[in-house]
Enzyme design. Structure first.
Site, PDB file in Angstrom:
ATOM      1  CG  ASP A   1      10.332   3.297  -0.117  1.00  0.00           C
ATOM      2  OD1 ASP A   1       9.288   3.096  -0.793  1.00  0.00           O
ATOM      3  OD2 ASP A   1      10.320   4.823   0.380  1.00  0.00           O
TER       4      ASP A   1
ATOM      5  CE1 TYR B   1      -4.869 -11.578 -14.192  1.00  0.00           C
ATOM      6  CE2 TYR B   1      -3.765 -10.380 -11.580  1.00  0.00           C
ATOM      7  CZ  TYR B   1      -3.637 -10.738 -13.510  1.00  0.00           C
ATOM      8  OH  TYR B   1      -2.679  -9.750 -14.523  1.00  0.00           O
TER       9      TYR B   1
ATOM     10  CG  HIS C   1      -5.362   3.822   1.215  1.00  0.00           C
ATOM     11  ND1 HIS C   1      -5.170   2.741   0.485  1.00  0.00           N
ATOM     12  CD2 HIS C   1      -6.513   4.220   0.348  1.00  0.00           C
ATOM     13  CE1 HIS C   1      -5.962   1.939   0.315  1.00  0.00           C
ATOM     14  NE2 HIS C   1      -6.589   2.999  -0.417  1.00  0.00           N
TER      15      HIS C   1
ATOM     16  N   PRO D   1       0.205   4.887  18.851  1.00  0.00           N
ATOM     17  CG  PRO D   1      -0.579   5.671  20.430  1.00  0.00           C
ATOM     18  CD  PRO D   1      -0.887   5.663  19.234  1.00  0.00           C
TER      19      PRO D   1
ATOM     20  CG  ASP E   1      -2.645   0.854   1.204  1.00  0.00           C
ATOM     21  OD1 ASP E   1      -2.348   1.462   0.864  1.00  0.00           O
ATOM     22  OD2 ASP E   1      -2.911   0.355   0.974  1.00  0.00           O
TER      23      ASP E   1
ATOM     24  CB  VAL F   1      -7.300 -13.116  -6.600  1.00  0.00           C
ATOM     25  CG1 VAL F   1      -7.276 -11.623  -5.237  1.00  0.00           C
ATOM     26  CG2 VAL F   1      -5.761 -13.270  -6.686  1.00  0.00           C
TER      27      VAL F   1
ATOM     28  CB  SER G   1      -9.544   0.602  -0.221  1.00  0.00           C
ATOM     29  OG  SER G   1      -8.797   0.911  -0.675  1.00  0.00           O
TER      30      SER G   1
ATOM     31  CG  ASN H   1     -14.316   2.042  -4.319  1.00  0.00           C
ATOM     32  OD1 ASN H   1     -14.034   1.415  -3.591  1.00  0.00           O
ATOM     33  ND2 ASN H   1     -12.871   2.373  -4.101  1.00  0.00           N
TER      34      ASN H   1
END
Length: 415
Positions: free
Chosen positions: A109, A238, A128, A96, A88, A241, A288, A223
């Protein structure tokens, strides 16, 4: 760093119009190298950090958490936490509720480069990925009634997209492979592309790599479903999935949720509370946030039944869903996920869904036409029933009044 509502809105605008309004078209753009941009499936205005939301969110109120967690909260019998990759926009660990829930060392990353200095997998400028991770694994907090579905699982953060919409199907494919190699047992992908991909594309091969390594892959359906028309999105469509659509408080398809024969199940995706960067929670909507709800359930099943294969975990979730019909529905798949049933009606693994004889045990199926915003199918039925009741009452009153008039007139005619 505090990301204001206006700044968050500007950042999500750079990703796609679909982030601002789930009904908006989510047309991916071509990206360098022949890859395709991926679209995050959330909306997302919020102030970061945010104040804690004290009450228990409705999506958790529908679950008997004591029953759900009677065997595990995300750790197997040996005390090892199930590892769930979130591919993501990064996962913030300053919140926390996520500080002890994220394996930073295993994260990566994928956006670092000459023009994008290394930020690390725990930098989330959009919020997100932090919301997605919270729905899966947020730890309990005395300040809030919100908690993750699998609050003892561990998140592997893979930063593959950002506030500029940099992520492509190619970087997503790399992220999937890295998640598998990092030991993920479940992968959550809350983004998609509607652009058709060539057979044996990087993304399809990466999904196959994950499935071959016995990893459950959960992906949001998208969406762009306001028109009610079926449309495949990838990687959700696919084979293998578990594609997740969004449901509302009535266990019906959320108006924006993408429809199609590839939908496996639906899960709560409106008014979803979750963690945000810096601390606290915000409310959002989108497929999401339906996908990680299901990914959390998958993590619990993998913790309780570590010997079950990935396709058996998927079949268990689909088999125990609250069905609208005895078959597969193109709006909500096999039904709306029922976490407690998935973790209690589990005497033996199932390889595929079986359909029982007789009526289904849930609400009426959604209509195939697009649902209007602001009114669910059930609300529409109640409104029409009210009109019918009101019309009947008026008719009875009219008949009764006419009878009284006739009676009085006949009385006046008597000698």
């Amino acid at each position: 760093m505090r990301l204001t509502r206006r700044a968050a809105l500007a950042a999500t605008t750079a990703l796609t119009a679909a982030l601002l309004a789930p009904a908006a078209a989510a047309t991916p753009a071509s990206a360098p190298g022949g890859s395709t941009a991926t679209v995050l499936n959330g909306s997302g205005e919020c102030d970061y950090p945010a104040k804690p939301i004290k009450g228990t969110p409705w999506a958790l109120q529908r679950v008997l958490l004591d029953q759900l967690w009677q065997d595990t909260k995300g750790r197997d019998a040996d005390g090892r936490p199930v590892r769930v990759a979130v591919i993501d926009t990064g996962v913030d660990v300053k919140n926390p509720q996520l500080t002890g829930a994220v394996d930073v060392k295993s994260g990566t990353d994928l956006l670092s480069g000459p023009k994008d200095p290394a930020r690390g997998p725990t930098v989330d400028l959009v919020g997100h990925g932090t919301k997605v991770a919270g729905i899966i694994a947020a730890r309990p907090s005395p300040a809030s009634g919100f908690v993750g579905i699998a609050p003892e699982s561990v998140i592997i953060p893979i930063r593959q997209n950002d506030e500029k919409g940099t992520g492509t199907t190619r970087t997503l494919a790399v992220g999937i492979k890295q998640a598998v190699d990092a030991g993920a047992r479940v992968i959550n992908i809350s983004q998609d592309t509607t652009m058709p991909l060539n057979p044996d594309s990087d993304l399809e091969l990466a999904v196959g790599y994950a499935l071959d390594h016995d990893v459950v892959v959960v992906a949001s359906a998208g969406n762009d479903g306001a028109d009610g028309l079926p449309k495949p999105t990838y990687p959700a469509a696919y084979k293998g999935v578990l594609a997740v659509g969004a449901s509302d408080r009535n266990n019906e398809r959320a108006p924006f949720s993408q429809s199609g024969d590839f939908i496996g199940v639906a899960a709560p995706g409106v008014d979803m509370v979750s963690t945000v960067p810096g601390g606290g929670q915000c409310v959002d909507r989108g497929t999401s946030f339906a996908a990680p709800y299901v990914a959390g359930v998958a993590a619990l099943i993998r913790a309780k039944h570590p010997d079950w294969k990935q396709h058996q975990v998927v079949a268990q979730i689909e088999q125990t869903a609250e069905r609208v019909t005895n078959g597969r529905d193109r709006h909500v798949g096999w039904g709306v996920v029922d976490p407690a049933r998935a973790l209690t009606e589990d005497d033996h693994p199932v390889d595929h869904v079986t359909t029982p004889q007789g009526p289904a045990h849930a609400v009426a199926a959604p209509q195939p036409v697009a649902l209007p915003f602001g009114e669910s199918e059930r609300e529409r039925q109640v409104r029409l029933a009210t009109y019918a009741l009101g019309g009947t009452a008026a008719l009875v009153a009219m008949i009764t009044g006419s009878a009284v008039v006739v009676r009085d007139r006949n009385r006046r005619r008597l000698p």
